[in-house]
Design an enzyme around this catalytic site. Structure first.
Site, PDB file in Angstrom:
ATOM      1  CG  HIS A  17      42.151  35.479  39.845  1.00  0.00           C
ATOM      2  ND1 HIS A  17      41.973  35.474  38.488  1.00  0.00           N
ATOM      3  CD2 HIS A  17      41.046  34.921  40.389  1.00  0.00           C
ATOM      4  CE1 HIS A  17      40.806  34.915  38.211  1.00  0.00           C
ATOM      5  NE2 HIS A  17      40.220  34.575  39.331  1.00  0.00           N
TER       6      HIS A  17
ATOM      7  CB  CYS B 140      45.655  33.215  35.512  1.00  0.00           C
ATOM      8  SG  CYS B 140      44.539  33.295  36.949  1.00  0.00           S
TER       9      CYS B 140
HETATM   10 ZN   LIG Z   1      43.403  35.302  36.949  1.00  0.00          ZN
END
Ligand SMILES: [Zn+2]
Length: 643
Positions: free
Chosen positions: A147, A127
């Site tokens: 996220h 990520c």
């Molecule tokens: Zn993330």
């Protein structure tokens, strides 16, 4: 004997502007440092900014500036924020500084030389927001659990730190030190995490993917992973390995963090320290999140309260008080302007502000030149003991970063002094010359409570504390040793000090800070609160109502009214007239001498041509067939708060 105390905040990641979470961490770290300075300790408070990594490089590219220019600008925003909040850090470190880079490279070289680092292959789901790989177990629907964005599969050669070999040692280290990670919930969380095999830690990023970082000293085709870089700030800022400051403060290092960065601090960092031959920190103190209507507020997920707007609007001390008192250290707490104003009015304006105004006014009004005070009586001794109890309470609470408990202990004391004034009635003593020595004793006790509060509050409400100390002419630097009652035999010259914390009209409080997302919620006008509640009452709603114990001094029927009784009640410091609609249920004589509960901050109302200054609480059936005035189960002095 003076001790040493070293506390760090996290270094804040500069991909966002300072928000409430940052402000909270910094303010409580500041309060802790102030408290230790007050105790005479040698203190070092460190904060700073974390400036490397993908996210900064990406943000800089997007803004068409160099990463360094972005770092300079955003780091400055943090320094300005702390200046605005008046925090007293001794140092502010930036990870782009030479003094930091040198230490990171020296520690990497040291670990490389002793074989703690190796080159390996790694493939995984990455990520970019988090700057980390996620394991299959952590991934939710193919997305980053934090996220909720898709992950990218990356395979590359990287350098690894042999963290896995420290797993057994780390479990043992944490297990044998119950207060290493605290509160306990976070210790348990980490011990739970360590039940699964610990992986080696990838500590490098290839420069073809990321340029913005500290080059590995043994392979400049790579830069250092941002966490490995950032954690080292706590040692580099002190001048590891042989700075004088490092020798003084490293043995007592304590970290203060939010729970979102628990794992790097509780797992990576101790293993890194162990491998590099540094002592492990004394304590990792972990606080929870501020929520806004239940949602997490963090640096990467919106919802940012304009903490600084509130601080500007109501004063820095009020902001400090609210965040420290409202959040139980370690747990999450909800932030709202309503709750903020509730605490400001109840605790600061009412309890503390009124006490300071009353005490300074009484002393200034009744001060005289000569004449010995009466010996301390039981009431004075009780105040002295209450002060010692509160101080011990603060000490014990501050040992555990329990700011909420420290303030609660001080407010217990403030309540006791307010009751002391009510029951000793110095204004009544002043009318009787024979009581003059007793009056002098009461004034002395009050002068000492002002000094005590001025000193103790220095850690928590520095502006207000300074004003209190100035009002009593205490010019020496505040010291915990002066937080003691029972040693003054002469009254100091005292200046009246009123309006220390002006009450906030809750109608005005509806005007929320500009641009704040809390506006809609916090901006509920007071009229709405006065009408039938639309939803469940909040603790803030309740706190706005000032309920007091009142003694009925006199009661009379009103010839023109079947319903109303005219009551004269004492709230300790003052008497009030209240017209109560209870004539059909009580004869006047039934009420005299009773202690009832009244709403003391109700807007006065004109009834039968008279002003009613409050409301007596009573229970009744819906049809008014039965009514009972609320009385106390046990005696309390008139004026005591009902909460
Ligand atoms: Zn993330």
């Amino acid at each position: 004997m003076s001790k040493t105390f070293y506390l760090t905040t996290p270094i804040y990641y500069i991909n966002s502007v300072p928000h409430l979470g940052h402000a909270y961490t910094t303010v409580i770290a500041d309060a802790m440092a102030r408290y230790h300075r007050l105790a005479g300790d040698r203190v070092w408070l460190l904060t700073g900014t974390d400036e490397h990594g993908d996210k900064i490089a990406q943000a800089a590219a997007k803004a068409a500036v160099s990463p360094q220019a972005l770092a300079d600008r955003n780091s400055a925003a943090f320094r300005e924020a702390w200046q605005r909040l008046g925090t007293t850090q001794d140092d502010f470190i930036r990870t782009t500084e030479g003094r930091h880079r040198t230490v990171v490279q020296a520690i990497l070289q040291k670990l490389w030389d002793v074989g703690e680092i190796y080159l390996g292959k790694y493939g995984g789901h990455y990520c970019y927001g988090c700057e980390r790989f996620y394991t299959e177990k952590e991934i939710v629907d193919g997305k980053c659990p934090d996220h909720q964005t898709p992950l990218t599969f990356i395979e590359e050669e990287n350098y690894f730190f042999k963290m896995s070999k420290y797993q057994g040692w780390l479990i043992d280290y944490i297990t044998t030190r119950p207060d290493l990670i605290r509160p306990e919930r976070y210790r348990n969380e980490i011990l739970g995490f360590l039940r699964d095999p610990l992986q080696d830690l990838s500590i490098s990023r290839p420069r073809r993917r990321l340029e913005w970082g500290i080059p590995l000293p043994f392979d400049d085709k790579y830069v250092t992973y941002v966490w490995f870089d950032a954690l080292i700030n706590y040692a580099s800022a002190l001048g590891w390995p042989d700075g004088e400051r490092f020798h003084t403060f490293w043995p007592v290092v304590q970290h203060l963090i939010g729970k979102d960065i628990l794992k790097p601090h509780a797992v990576y960092w101790p293993c890194m320290l162990k491998a590099a031959g540094l002592d492990i920190y004394q304590h990792l103190n972990v606080h929870g999140y501020w929520t806004l209507g239940g949602g997490k507020m963090s640096k990467s997920v919106g919802n940012v309260v304009e903490a600084f707007a509130l601080s500007d609007k109501y004063g820095g001390d009020a902001f400090r008080y609210f965040v420290m008192r409202e959040m139980t250290f370690g747990l999450d707490a909800d932030f709202s302007e309503e709750a903020f104003v509730g605490r400001l009015n109840a605790d600061l304006a009412n309890d503390l502000g009124n006490l300071v105004a009353r005490a300074t006014t009484l002393i200034a009004n009744y001060q005289r030149e000569a004449g010995p005070a009466a010996a301390a009586g039981p009431d004075d001794t009780a105040i002295r003991e209450a002060a010692m109890t509160a101080r011990r309470g603060v000490e014990a609470a501050m040992d555990e970063f329990a700011f909420h408990r420290a303030l609660a202990a001080l407010w217990e004391f403030i309540g006791a002094v307010n009751r002391y004034v009510d029951s000793n009635q110095p204004w009544a003593l002043a009318k009787d010359p024979a009581q003059r020595p007793r009056l002098d004793r009461v004034l002395l006790t009050l002068a000492e409570t002002l000094r005590y509060l001025g000193v103790m509050l220095t850690a928590f409400l520095p502006d207000a504390a300074g004003k209190i100390l100035a009002a009593i002419g205490h010019t020496a630097a505040p010291s915990l040793a002066d937080a003691e009652i029972g040693r003054l035999d002469r009254l100091p010259t005292v200046q009246k000090l009123s309006g220390l914390f002006p009450r906030v009209d809750t109608k005005e409080a509806g005007a929320a800070p500009a641009g704040s997302s809390t506006a809609a919620k916090a901006g509920k006008p007071a009229q709405a609160a006065a009408a039938e509640p639309a939803g469940p009452a909040t603790i803030g709603d309740f706190r706005r109502i000032d309920l007091r114990v009142a003694e009925v001094v006199a009661a009379e029927a009103l010839p023109k009214s079947k319903k109303l009784l005219k009551l004269t009640v004492s709230l300790g410091a003052e008497q009030r007239t209240i017209l109560a609609g209870i004539a059909q249920h009580y004869a006047p004589a039934d009420l005299v001498g009773k202690k009832v509960v009244v709403v003391a901050n109700l807007e006065p109302a004109k009834l039968m041509g008279m002003e009613s200054q409050g409301m007596v609480l009573a229970g009744s059936t819906d049809d008014d067939g039965a009514l009972a005035v609320i009385v106390l189960d046990r005696d309390l002095p008139a004026g005591a708060k009902v909460r």
